[in-house]
Each structure stands twice: as C-alpha cells, then as structure tokens.
Write a protein that holds these residues in place. Structure first.
Motif, short mmCIF file in Angstrom:
data_model
loop_
_atom_site.label_atom_id
_atom_site.label_comp_id
_atom_site.label_asym_id
_atom_site.label_seq_id
_atom_site.Cartn_x
_atom_site.Cartn_y
_atom_site.Cartn_z
N UNK A 158 14.51 -6.33 -34.40
CA UNK A 158 12.94 -7.00 -34.57
C UNK A 158 13.10 -8.42 -34.73
N UNK A 159 12.11 -9.05 -34.74
CA UNK A 159 12.44 -10.71 -34.96
C UNK A 159 11.59 -10.99 -36.09
N UNK A 160 12.37 -12.27 -36.85
CA UNK A 160 11.38 -12.22 -38.02
C UNK A 160 11.22 -14.59 -38.15
N UNK A 161 10.64 -14.38 -38.89
CA UNK A 161 10.94 -16.21 -38.18
C UNK A 161 12.33 -16.97 -38.85
N UNK A 162 12.95 -18.17 -38.86
CA UNK A 162 13.79 -18.78 -38.99
C UNK A 162 13.64 -20.38 -39.89
#
Length: 219
Positions: A158-162
């Motif tokens: 899954x991907x989250x904001x940097x």
C-alpha cells in the motif's frame, strides 16, 4: 441476544443464538421470554449478491410478491452494462499525487493501492469493467514512479504520502502558473497587435477616402 430463527412453534422460536457477542449455539427462545422483552425483527433476503433487509413480515411478503429483488438486480446489471461501455479516463501522475494529498489531508492515516484507488475514482463498478486490469497496471506504474521520486512511501503493498510530495506539487503549480502567465501575455500581445493592425487599416481607409473625396470636390 441475537437469534437466527430456523423454525417457530407455539412454545417459541428455535435457531442459532448469540448472547453478548459470545460464541453462538443451538437454542430455543420461549415465547414467554419474547413477550416480556422488547425485540425487533430483521429479515435478510439474499439474491445474487444483493442483500435486502426488512423489519416487517408484511413488507417482505409484498416486496417478494412484486419481485423487488429481481428489479433491483436487473437495474444494477443494466447500469453496469452502461458503465462498461464507457471509456475510462486515466489520471496522470500529478493528478494521482494531488488526489492522495487531498485524501491524506482529510485522513492522516490514508493509504491506498491501484485497486482501491480505482474504486474511489470510478466506484465499485470499476471492478467489473473490461479495462480494469489495464487501468490497475497503469496506476501501479504511477505509484511505483512516485515511490522512486520520493513522493510516496510503499508499505505492505500500500502507498502513503511522503512529505516531499508537497514540494513536488508546489513546483508543479508554480510551473503551471508560469505557463498560464506566459500564455496570457502572448494572448494579450496578439490582441494588441491585432488592434494596431485594425487601427492602421482604418487610418489608411480614412486617408484613401479623404483623397478620393478631395479629388472629386477639387479636380
């Protein structure tokens, strides 16, 4: 208590009983207990993935007689067919990043993946669209690209904001503003040039008219 009723008799209702979310067991609830306690009826009608809920026996029988479940199923099937014939518009890299930023602003723990993003953008009907796999692969490439550039962080598929994404979006918005200002200046320059040409033509026309007029009056 929650009872899934399997049969009913003059003494009570028999079925599968849960008490305070503990493990359920086969049981019979006496009618005397039902009469002394407030209880509600919930009817669940399952039909080809649909679950219709009723709180009234009369309403359940009436809707079943009118074939409401078949009507809703066919209506949904028609809507899905119409949706499948639509051409899905692919979101570009910066638009995906901007969307993830917006969702993270509302929910700091926001995480997504290509499949979940598709459902958010196009609703659950996207799962049955013929272009689903191609779109999912497209968004997977975008996500991986954003991970490589440091704008997203990948964790357990899954991907989250940097935090770096804010710099990327700010730079993109600044470049967009420069492009808009450049186009606006070019448009103003073109309009000014056209106005000068029109004024020049009008002045030339006036001079020609004046020369012709004076030639007629003073030959």
């Amino acid at each position: 208590m929650k009872l899934i009723c399997k049969s009913e008799s003059k003494d009570g209702m028999a079925g599968f009983l849960w008490i305070n979310d503990t493990d359920g067991a086969e049981a019979c609830v006496l009618r005397s207990i039902l009469d002394n306690h407030k209880w509600t009826l919930k009817i669940e009608h399952y039909f080809k993935g649909w679950v219709l809920e009723y709180n009234s026996v009369f309403l359940f029988c009436l809707q079943n007689l009118l074939q409401k479940h078949r009507f809703l199923y066919n209506k949904d099937k028609l809507a899905q067919t119409i949706f499948n014939n639509k051409k899905l518009v692919r979101s570009e890299r910066i638009k995906v990043l901007d969307y993830v930023l917006e969702q993270t602003t509302n929910n700091p723990d926001y995480r997504t993946d290509p499949l979940y993003l598709g459902m958010e953008l196009y609703s659950k009907r996207w799962l049955f669209h013929p272009d689903k796999e191609a779109m999912k692969n497209h968004y997977k490439l975008i996500f991986e690209s954003l991970v490589e550039s440091g704008d997203l962080i990948k964790n357990d598929y899954r991907y989250k904001l940097s935090p770096k994404s804010l710099i990327t979006i700010s730079e993109y918005e600044r470049d967009e503003q420069k492009h808009f200002d450049s186009q606006n200046s070019a448009r103003k320059t073109r309009n000014l040039t056209k106005a000068i040409i029109v004024l020049g033509l009008l002045n030339l026309s006036f001079q020609v008219f004046r020369w012709v007029y004076e030639s007629i009056l003073f030959p």
